[in-house]
Design a protein around this motif. Sequence first.
Motif, PDB file in Angstrom:
ATOM      1  N   GLN A   1     -93.214 -77.477 -11.247  1.00 61.10           N
ATOM      2  CA  GLN A   1     -92.482 -78.710 -10.983  1.00 61.10           C
ATOM      3  C   GLN A   1     -91.455 -78.507  -9.876  1.00 61.10           C
ATOM      4  N   LEU A   2     -90.832 -77.330  -9.836  1.00 63.29           N
ATOM      5  CA  LEU A   2     -89.867 -77.043  -8.780  1.00 63.29           C
ATOM      6  C   LEU A   2     -90.509 -77.129  -7.401  1.00 63.29           C
ATOM      7  N   LEU A   3     -91.716 -76.567  -7.267  1.00 61.24           N
ATOM      8  CA  LEU A   3     -92.413 -76.602  -5.982  1.00 61.24           C
ATOM      9  C   LEU A   3     -93.008 -77.972  -5.697  1.00 61.24           C
ATOM     10  N   ALA A   4     -93.592 -78.596  -6.731  1.00 57.38           N
ATOM     11  CA  ALA A   4     -94.201 -79.911  -6.531  1.00 57.38           C
ATOM     12  C   ALA A   4     -93.166 -80.951  -6.146  1.00 57.38           C
ATOM     13  N   GLY A   5     -91.961 -80.826  -6.681  1.00 60.01           N
ATOM     14  CA  GLY A   5     -90.920 -81.773  -6.354  1.00 60.01           C
ATOM     15  C   GLY A   5     -90.388 -81.639  -4.950  1.00 60.01           C
ATOM     16  N   ASN A   6     -90.831 -80.608  -4.237  1.00 62.06           N
ATOM     17  CA  ASN A   6     -90.356 -80.387  -2.873  1.00 62.06           C
ATOM     18  C   ASN A   6     -91.502 -80.353  -1.875  1.00 62.06           C
ATOM     19  N   GLY A   7     -92.603 -81.029  -2.193  1.00 62.01           N
ATOM     20  CA  GLY A   7     -93.648 -81.252  -1.207  1.00 62.01           C
ATOM     21  C   GLY A   7     -94.900 -80.410  -1.334  1.00 62.01           C
ATOM     22  N   VAL A   8     -94.989 -79.514  -2.316  1.00 66.09           N
ATOM     23  CA  VAL A   8     -96.198 -78.707  -2.503  1.00 66.09           C
ATOM     24  C   VAL A   8     -97.208 -79.541  -3.276  1.00 66.09           C
TER      25      VAL A   8
ATOM     26  N   TYR B   1     -87.001 -74.084   2.103  1.00 63.60           N
ATOM     27  CA  TYR B   1     -87.759 -73.118   2.896  1.00 63.60           C
ATOM     28  C   TYR B   1     -88.920 -72.532   2.094  1.00 63.60           C
ATOM     29  N   LEU B   2     -88.706 -72.289   0.799  1.00 62.25           N
ATOM     30  CA  LEU B   2     -89.769 -71.720  -0.035  1.00 62.25           C
ATOM     31  C   LEU B   2     -90.941 -72.694  -0.154  1.00 62.25           C
ATOM     32  N   ALA B   3     -90.651 -73.970  -0.346  1.00 62.79           N
ATOM     33  CA  ALA B   3     -91.732 -74.961  -0.438  1.00 62.79           C
ATOM     34  C   ALA B   3     -92.514 -75.051   0.870  1.00 62.79           C
ATOM     35  N   GLU B   4     -91.813 -74.982   1.992  1.00 61.22           N
ATOM     36  CA  GLU B   4     -92.488 -75.022   3.289  1.00 61.22           C
ATOM     37  C   GLU B   4     -93.379 -73.797   3.473  1.00 61.22           C
ATOM     38  N   LEU B   5     -92.866 -72.622   3.087  1.00 61.88           N
ATOM     39  CA  LEU B   5     -93.650 -71.391   3.180  1.00 61.88           C
ATOM     40  C   LEU B   5     -94.863 -71.448   2.261  1.00 61.88           C
ATOM     41  N   THR B   6     -94.666 -71.928   1.027  1.00 56.49           N
ATOM     42  CA  THR B   6     -95.751 -71.980   0.046  1.00 56.49           C
ATOM     43  C   THR B   6     -96.866 -72.915   0.505  1.00 56.49           C
ATOM     44  N   ALA B   7     -96.483 -74.082   1.003  1.00 57.19           N
ATOM     45  CA  ALA B   7     -97.486 -75.040   1.470  1.00 57.19           C
ATOM     46  C   ALA B   7     -98.284 -74.477   2.644  1.00 57.19           C
ATOM     47  N   ALA B   8     -97.608 -73.772   3.554  1.00 59.48           N
ATOM     48  CA  ALA B   8     -98.309 -73.193   4.703  1.00 59.48           C
ATOM     49  C   ALA B   8     -99.253 -72.083   4.267  1.00 59.48           C
ATOM     50  N   ALA B   9     -98.796 -71.218   3.353  1.00 64.14           N
ATOM     51  CA  ALA B   9     -99.639 -70.110   2.894  1.00 64.14           C
ATOM     52  C   ALA B   9    -100.844 -70.613   2.116  1.00 64.14           C
ATOM     53  N   ALA B  10    -100.661 -71.671   1.328  1.00 64.80           N
ATOM     54  CA  ALA B  10    -101.763 -72.183   0.510  1.00 64.80           C
ATOM     55  C   ALA B  10    -102.775 -72.962   1.329  1.00 64.80           C
ATOM     56  N   SER B  11    -102.345 -73.574   2.423  1.00 64.47           N
ATOM     57  CA  SER B  11    -103.250 -74.392   3.231  1.00 64.47           C
ATOM     58  C   SER B  11    -103.853 -73.632   4.411  1.00 64.47           C
TER      59      SER B  11
END
Length: 292
Positions: free
Chosen positions: A58-65, A228-238
């Motif tokens: 939820q922490l990541l999903a709430g920030n754009g993941v 920054y973590l959400a941005e990094l996570t989305a980039a790594a996953a995509s």
Amino acid sequence: MPDTAADKPFARQDKSDWTRQFHLSLYRMLGWHSRGILGSSLTALTLMTLPPTPEERQLLAGNGVSRAQLKRISLAAFRQAGAVTLGALALIGTLLAFQFQYLAKVPVPVVRLVLPFALLAAAGSAVLAMASLSPRTRLLVSAARCARLILLLDPRAAQQPLSLEFGPHFANPVFRRRRVAGVAWALTRDSARLTGNPATDGMTVGELLLWFAETPADRRRRPVLVGYLAELTAAAASGAPIPSAQFAPAARFRTRSPREAALRRLRTLVGGALTTGIVLAVLTALLRLWIR
């Protein structure tokens, strides 16, 4: 990117009571083994292998993941957790087979049952480990662990199920420093490998994690790190290029490999033992000459 979960505590209405109680009971059961001499090591292993919790997702999903990206994170975490778990089972099975064969002298059929199980677990661990070796996969797992540390360190998340059981361990500064330093280095190392920059350059989420861990009660720090973590996570996953973390206050922090300290201690130990051996050999030779 703002931390939309920063000012929204996880209340009971966010999850049904039975779901919360189930997670609380599960984490309490997992935490039972953290008592005793090996408590800190077993706690660290549990936190490393535990799949992403609903609060972390939820922490990541709430920030754009996105949901698809969260699935990739969960899959990467399951692979690494499975490799560690099967590896531990393989080691235990091998030790049991050795004990049954040479110490306990149990019937041979028992050994023939345990040893194949250990070999099968070892093979499964190797397959899952090979599937988790790519820097992008490791970065996804490290991002999930970073989200876990954010919730375990943030006092506002103290009443969440995982924090209730494992949060008190982070009151130990040595335990807290080691966990944070390990995740920070993993984030920096794999980000550097994917961007082609040296790990010593900084400007990664690893340095931001160290900055956050310095004062996790500061309400201004979590939104910055989570963004920054959400941005990094989305980039790594995509599969997108890994972004840098250009944030001046975190520039004074530098991540270092935990292996460096271990290697320094090993060199000191070996050097000290070698020096002591040489001195003793010289003294023994002199005493022999003097006694003659």
